[in-house]
Scaffold this motif. Structure first.
Motif, PDB file in Angstrom:
ATOM      1  N   ALA A 192      72.448  79.283  35.003  1.00  0.00           N
ATOM      2  CA  ALA A 192      72.572  80.258  33.918  1.00  0.00           C
ATOM      3  C   ALA A 192      73.394  79.685  32.771  1.00  0.00           C
ATOM      4  CB  ALA A 192      73.222  81.532  34.438  1.00  0.00           C
ATOM      5  N   ASN A 193      74.542  79.097  33.102  1.00  0.00           N
ATOM      6  CA  ASN A 193      75.385  78.518  32.051  1.00  0.00           C
ATOM      7  C   ASN A 193      74.669  77.372  31.342  1.00  0.00           C
ATOM      8  OD1 ASN A 193      77.549  80.196  32.316  1.00  0.00           O
ATOM      9  ND2 ASN A 193      78.594  78.896  33.802  1.00  0.00           N
ATOM     10  N   TYR A 194      73.917  76.601  32.121  1.00  0.00           N
ATOM     11  CA  TYR A 194      73.186  75.496  31.511  1.00  0.00           C
ATOM     12  C   TYR A 194      72.187  76.040  30.495  1.00  0.00           C
ATOM     13  CZ  TYR A 194      71.135  70.954  30.903  1.00  0.00           C
ATOM     14  OH  TYR A 194      70.722  69.770  30.342  1.00  0.00           O
ATOM     15  N   ALA A 195      71.439  77.057  30.915  1.00  0.00           N
ATOM     16  CA  ALA A 195      70.422  77.629  30.024  1.00  0.00           C
ATOM     17  C   ALA A 195      71.060  78.263  28.786  1.00  0.00           C
ATOM     18  CB  ALA A 195      69.591  78.657  30.780  1.00  0.00           C
TER      19      ALA A 195
ATOM     20  N   GLU B  75      84.218  87.930  35.268  1.00  0.00           N
ATOM     21  CA  GLU B  75      83.601  87.705  33.961  1.00  0.00           C
ATOM     22  C   GLU B  75      84.423  86.746  33.109  1.00  0.00           C
ATOM     23  OE1 GLU B  75      82.282  90.936  31.608  1.00  0.00           O
ATOM     24  OE2 GLU B  75      80.747  91.495  33.066  1.00  0.00           O
ATOM     25  N   ASP B  76      85.781  86.848  33.231  1.00  0.00           N
ATOM     26  CA  ASP B  76      86.659  85.932  32.491  1.00  0.00           C
ATOM     27  C   ASP B  76      86.375  84.495  32.895  1.00  0.00           C
ATOM     28  OD1 ASP B  76      87.824  87.834  31.072  1.00  0.00           O
ATOM     29  OD2 ASP B  76      89.735  87.871  32.166  1.00  0.00           O
ATOM     30  N   GLU B  77      86.294  84.298  34.247  1.00  0.00           N
ATOM     31  CA  GLU B  77      86.002  82.955  34.757  1.00  0.00           C
ATOM     32  C   GLU B  77      84.646  82.502  34.269  1.00  0.00           C
ATOM     33  OE1 GLU B  77      86.366  82.314  39.021  1.00  0.00           O
ATOM     34  OE2 GLU B  77      88.345  83.228  38.898  1.00  0.00           O
ATOM     35  N   ASP B  78      83.662  83.416  34.403  1.00  0.00           N
ATOM     36  CA  ASP B  78      82.303  83.094  33.951  1.00  0.00           C
ATOM     37  C   ASP B  78      82.319  82.651  32.505  1.00  0.00           C
ATOM     38  OD1 ASP B  78      81.204  83.665  36.328  1.00  0.00           O
ATOM     39  OD2 ASP B  78      80.384  85.616  35.785  1.00  0.00           O
ATOM     40  N   SER B  79      83.077  83.397  31.652  1.00  0.00           N
ATOM     41  CA  SER B  79      83.001  83.091  30.233  1.00  0.00           C
ATOM     42  C   SER B  79      83.690  81.768  29.903  1.00  0.00           C
ATOM     43  CB  SER B  79      83.539  84.247  29.369  1.00  0.00           C
ATOM     44  OG  SER B  79      84.893  84.390  29.610  1.00  0.00           O
ATOM     45  N   SER B  80      84.742  81.382  30.691  1.00  0.00           N
ATOM     46  CA  SER B  80      85.360  80.089  30.387  1.00  0.00           C
ATOM     47  C   SER B  80      84.411  78.952  30.799  1.00  0.00           C
ATOM     48  CB  SER B  80      86.728  79.944  31.055  1.00  0.00           C
ATOM     49  OG  SER B  80      86.570  79.706  32.425  1.00  0.00           O
TER      50      SER B  80
ATOM     51  N   GLU C 133      81.801  78.770  28.170  1.00  0.00           N
ATOM     52  CA  GLU C 133      82.299  78.056  26.976  1.00  0.00           C
ATOM     53  C   GLU C 133      82.266  76.545  27.167  1.00  0.00           C
ATOM     54  OE1 GLU C 133      86.167  79.492  25.824  1.00  0.00           O
ATOM     55  OE2 GLU C 133      85.341  81.501  25.574  1.00  0.00           O
ATOM     56  N   LEU C 134      82.655  76.101  28.401  1.00  0.00           N
ATOM     57  CA  LEU C 134      82.652  74.670  28.707  1.00  0.00           C
ATOM     58  C   LEU C 134      81.232  74.117  28.561  1.00  0.00           C
ATOM     59  CD1 LEU C 134      84.183  72.176  29.816  1.00  0.00           C
ATOM     60  CD2 LEU C 134      83.701  72.990  32.102  1.00  0.00           C
ATOM     61  N   TYR C 135      80.282  74.868  29.083  1.00  0.00           N
ATOM     62  CA  TYR C 135      78.882  74.445  28.974  1.00  0.00           C
ATOM     63  C   TYR C 135      78.428  74.450  27.509  1.00  0.00           C
ATOM     64  CZ  TYR C 135      77.344  74.066  33.845  1.00  0.00           C
ATOM     65  OH  TYR C 135      77.143  73.648  35.129  1.00  0.00           O
ATOM     66  N   GLU C 136      78.804  75.522  26.787  1.00  0.00           N
ATOM     67  CA  GLU C 136      78.377  75.617  25.381  1.00  0.00           C
ATOM     68  C   GLU C 136      78.882  74.425  24.582  1.00  0.00           C
ATOM     69  OE1 GLU C 136      78.937  79.162  23.084  1.00  0.00           O
ATOM     70  OE2 GLU C 136      77.946  80.374  24.608  1.00  0.00           O
ATOM     71  N   LYS C 137      80.164  74.091  24.815  1.00  0.00           N
ATOM     72  CA  LYS C 137      80.763  72.965  24.091  1.00  0.00           C
ATOM     73  C   LYS C 137      80.123  71.647  24.526  1.00  0.00           C
ATOM     74  CE  LYS C 137      85.305  71.352  23.634  1.00  0.00           C
ATOM     75  NZ  LYS C 137      85.422  70.675  24.866  1.00  0.00           N
ATOM     76  N   GLY C 138      80.024  71.488  25.840  1.00  0.00           N
ATOM     77  CA  GLY C 138      79.490  70.239  26.384  1.00  0.00           C
ATOM     78  C   GLY C 138      78.027  70.005  26.041  1.00  0.00           C
ATOM     79  N   LEU C 139      77.299  71.098  25.864  1.00  0.00           N
ATOM     80  CA  LEU C 139      75.855  70.931  25.609  1.00  0.00           C
ATOM     81  C   LEU C 139      75.502  71.091  24.126  1.00  0.00           C
ATOM     82  CD1 LEU C 139      74.269  72.719  28.707  1.00  0.00           C
ATOM     83  CD2 LEU C 139      74.624  70.289  28.343  1.00  0.00           C
ATOM     84  N   GLU C 140      76.521  70.989  23.280  1.00  0.00           N
ATOM     85  CA  GLU C 140      76.296  71.163  21.840  1.00  0.00           C
ATOM     86  C   GLU C 140      75.213  70.208  21.319  1.00  0.00           C
ATOM     87  OE1 GLU C 140      80.187  72.530  19.991  1.00  0.00           O
ATOM     88  OE2 GLU C 140      79.564  70.810  18.781  1.00  0.00           O
ATOM     89  N   LYS C 141      75.313  68.967  21.755  1.00  0.00           N
ATOM     90  CA  LYS C 141      74.371  67.950  21.290  1.00  0.00           C
ATOM     91  C   LYS C 141      72.948  68.257  21.794  1.00  0.00           C
ATOM     92  CE  LYS C 141      74.623  63.014  20.628  1.00  0.00           C
ATOM     93  NZ  LYS C 141      75.244  61.779  21.059  1.00  0.00           N
ATOM     94  N   THR C 142      72.869  68.668  23.052  1.00  0.00           N
ATOM     95  CA  THR C 142      71.557  69.008  23.616  1.00  0.00           C
ATOM     96  C   THR C 142      70.998  70.235  22.922  1.00  0.00           C
ATOM     97  OG1 THR C 142      72.613  68.400  25.700  1.00  0.00           O
ATOM     98  CG2 THR C 142      70.351  69.148  25.808  1.00  0.00           C
TER      99      THR C 142
ATOM    100  N   MET D 100      76.241  90.364  38.703  1.00  0.00           N
ATOM    101  CA  MET D 100      75.086  90.350  37.806  1.00  0.00           C
ATOM    102  C   MET D 100      74.142  89.207  38.180  1.00  0.00           C
ATOM    103  SD  MET D 100      75.134  90.318  33.651  1.00  0.00           S
ATOM    104  CE  MET D 100      76.704  91.121  33.454  1.00  0.00           C
ATOM    105  N   GLY D 101      72.848  89.478  38.266  1.00  0.00           N
ATOM    106  CA  GLY D 101      71.883  88.443  38.641  1.00  0.00           C
ATOM    107  C   GLY D 101      71.735  87.384  37.564  1.00  0.00           C
ATOM    108  N   LEU D 102      71.095  86.278  37.951  1.00  0.00           N
ATOM    109  CA  LEU D 102      70.948  85.156  37.017  1.00  0.00           C
ATOM    110  C   LEU D 102      70.245  85.570  35.725  1.00  0.00           C
ATOM    111  CD1 LEU D 102      71.039  81.958  36.674  1.00  0.00           C
ATOM    112  CD2 LEU D 102      68.678  82.057  37.417  1.00  0.00           C
ATOM    113  N   PHE D 103      69.085  86.221  35.886  1.00  0.00           N
ATOM    114  CA  PHE D 103      68.330  86.577  34.689  1.00  0.00           C
ATOM    115  C   PHE D 103      69.047  87.611  33.837  1.00  0.00           C
ATOM    116  CE2 PHE D 103      64.602  84.418  36.437  1.00  0.00           C
ATOM    117  CZ  PHE D 103      64.226  83.745  35.281  1.00  0.00           C
ATOM    118  N   ASP D 104      69.763  88.534  34.513  1.00  0.00           N
ATOM    119  CA  ASP D 104      70.513  89.544  33.749  1.00  0.00           C
ATOM    120  C   ASP D 104      71.556  88.860  32.886  1.00  0.00           C
ATOM    121  OD1 ASP D 104      69.088  91.546  34.853  1.00  0.00           O
ATOM    122  OD2 ASP D 104      70.468  91.852  36.526  1.00  0.00           O
ATOM    123  N   ARG D 105      72.264  87.866  33.506  1.00  0.00           N
ATOM    124  CA  ARG D 105      73.309  87.154  32.756  1.00  0.00           C
ATOM    125  C   ARG D 105      72.715  86.428  31.570  1.00  0.00           C
ATOM    126  NH1 ARG D 105      76.424  83.140  36.155  1.00  0.00           N
ATOM    127  NH2 ARG D 105      77.134  82.367  34.162  1.00  0.00           N
TER     128      ARG D 105
END
Ligand SMILES: Nc1nc2c(ncn2[C@@H]2O[C@H](COP(=O)(O)OP(=O)(O)OP(=O)(O)O)[C@@H](O)[C@H]2O)c(=O)[nH]1
Length: 436
Positions: A425-428, A122-127, A130-139, A1-6
């Protein structure tokens, strides 16, 4: 899946699903309306026909005539409410199960379409997601929410709108140069896409930001380099005191160990005694040997010993920690050069990576440091640490825009597993989830 699609799937996906459902429902209603119309026409034709046959039957006995009229009325009376009610009931019944059917169908289709390997990816992508989501909570709560509040106030697309947006970007550590450039590009893009509504603008802005996070779009260039035939791969970590060098090395040693690779660490920050102890501590924690020297020993001699050992033991990686601060910058740069020369004496093609570690929570200061080091040390990439501690988040944009160096790793917390490859993508997604 491309960056924008993700990103689209993750950020705008729900909205798109809802829109699809709505469209589906509208189509269904249209079909029903057509059916109703044709039924009504059929009914009209029928009643016209029966009226004609009534006329034809006028000659027949009055009693029968009455009967047929009566039965006609009854039939009509019965039919009318029945058809209205049935239509209503049908509509109720049909809309409800159809909604869930659409969801089920959509789910089954995606399940069937995707092969197993993609599921694993996709499993790897989602973990990682999740790491990014948790880590970037403050941002997310800071920069992301500020952007959202800005849109909530949105009235119209005019010069004030773009001026305010530029201010917000500067306040979020994006820096003057990048903020101005970004706002100009957004102005153009909004015009080009004829974006007038709040949602249109949000999409344009998020897409533009993601574009910048993804700068160049070739994530392969951002991966850490590893040459299996060139053992040991030496990674040299440089950066000011407290930026997170030792922690990053410890986290990376754990990652490589977990991948089954052999790792050696070198504590070449002999300037600060605590730094050696800290690396030794990490070594114990992740079960990786650490080469140390005497206090205030020549860091280059420690690196020499560590390189020899890594060669003899055929280690996959040698991770070298260096000092962050000497009496002056000239001394620090001279020391780093000496370390590089020492490595090359034994291994002419090394170090594979010279990574500048920057404290991401220091905002524009991190950018200044990056520019400074880039002038004097030959760097291969950047590591942005402590992104979990920043509510601003704009410095990543500034670094992506103003530096020609890839961000290879990001620190998203203090724990050993809180280190990730940089992924636009994960950062965004981490930054904007729940907001767009
Ligand atoms: N929250 C958070 N803390 C981090 C991260 N990376 C490093 N730290 C913390 O930052 C502090 C400094 O990190 P060090 O690894 O000691 O920094 P250094 O660059 O080696 O510093 P010197 O040894 O003094 O040159 C430590 O308390 C780490 O736990 C991160 O990604 N997130």
């Amino acid at each position: 899946m491309g960056l924008f699609d993700r990103i689209k799937k993750s950020l705008f996906g729900k909205k798109d699903d809802e829109e699809e459902k709505k469209e589906e429902q509208e189509k269904q209603e249209e079909v029903e309306q057509k059916q109703d119309d044709s039924e009504a026409v059929a009914q009209e034709e029928q009643s016209e026909e029966s009226a004609e046959s009534d006329k034809q039957e006028e000659t027949e006995p009055i009693e029968e005539d009455n009967e047929s009229e009566a039965s006609g009325e009854v039939a009509e009376d019965e039919e009318e409410p029945e058809s209205e009610e049935t239509a209503e009931i049908e509509e109720e019944q049909e809309t409800e199960p159809q909604e869930s059917e659409t969801t089920e169908e959509a789910e089954t289709e995606t399940d069937e379409e995707e092969p197993e390997t993609e599921e694993l990816e996709e499993d790897e992508d989602s973990s990682q997601e999740e790491l990014y989501e948790k880590g970037l909570e403050k941002t997310n709560k800071g920069f992301g929410a500020r952007l959202n509040a800005f849109f909530a106030k949105f009235r119209t697309v005019d010069e004030d709108f773009f001026d305010d947006l530029e201010d917000l970007l500067i306040e979020s550590d994006v820096g003057y140069e990048t903020a101005e450039q970004l706002t100009d590009e957004l102005r153009e893009e909004a015009k080009l896409q004829n974006a007038r509504s709040r949602d249109d603008l949000k999409k344009v802005i998020v897409e533009k930001l993601v574009d910048l996070y993804d700068k160049g779009g070739n994530s392969e260039d951002e991966k850490l380099i590893y040459h299996p035939e060139d053992k040991p791969n030496v990674y040299l970590f440089v950066g000011v005191n407290g930026a997170g060098k030792t922690t990053t090395i410890g986290k990376l040693a754990k990652r490589f160990k977990d991948e089954g690779k052999s790792v050696i660490m070198a504590a070449a920050d002999t300037f600060r005694a605590g730094a050696v102890e800290q690396l030794v501590e990490w070594g114990k924690r992740v079960d990786v040997p650490v080469v140390t020297g005497k206090e205030k020993a020549d860091p280059a001699s420690v690196v020499y010993d560590a390189t020899e050992r890594a060669i003899n033991e055929k280690a996959d990686y040698l991770l070298v920690d260096t000092a962050g601060r000497l009496q002056n910058k000239k001394n620090l740069m001279a020391e780093l050069e000496k370390i590089q020369r020492t490595i090359k004496k034994l291994l002419p093609d090394q170090p594979t990576e010279t990574l500048l570690v920057l404290d991401g929570s220091t905002g524009q200061n991190a950018l200044l440091q990056a520019k400074d080091f880039d002038k004097t040390t030959k760097l291969t990439g950047l590591v942005l640490t402590k992104l979990d501690g920043s509510s601003k988040g704009g410095v990543v944009l500034a670094i992506r825009n103003e530096m020609n160096l890839p961000v290879k790793l990001v620190g998203l917390g203090e724990k050993a597993e809180d280190l990730a490859d940089f992924d636009a993508a994960n950062y965004a997604i981490g930054l904007f989830h729940g907001l767009v």
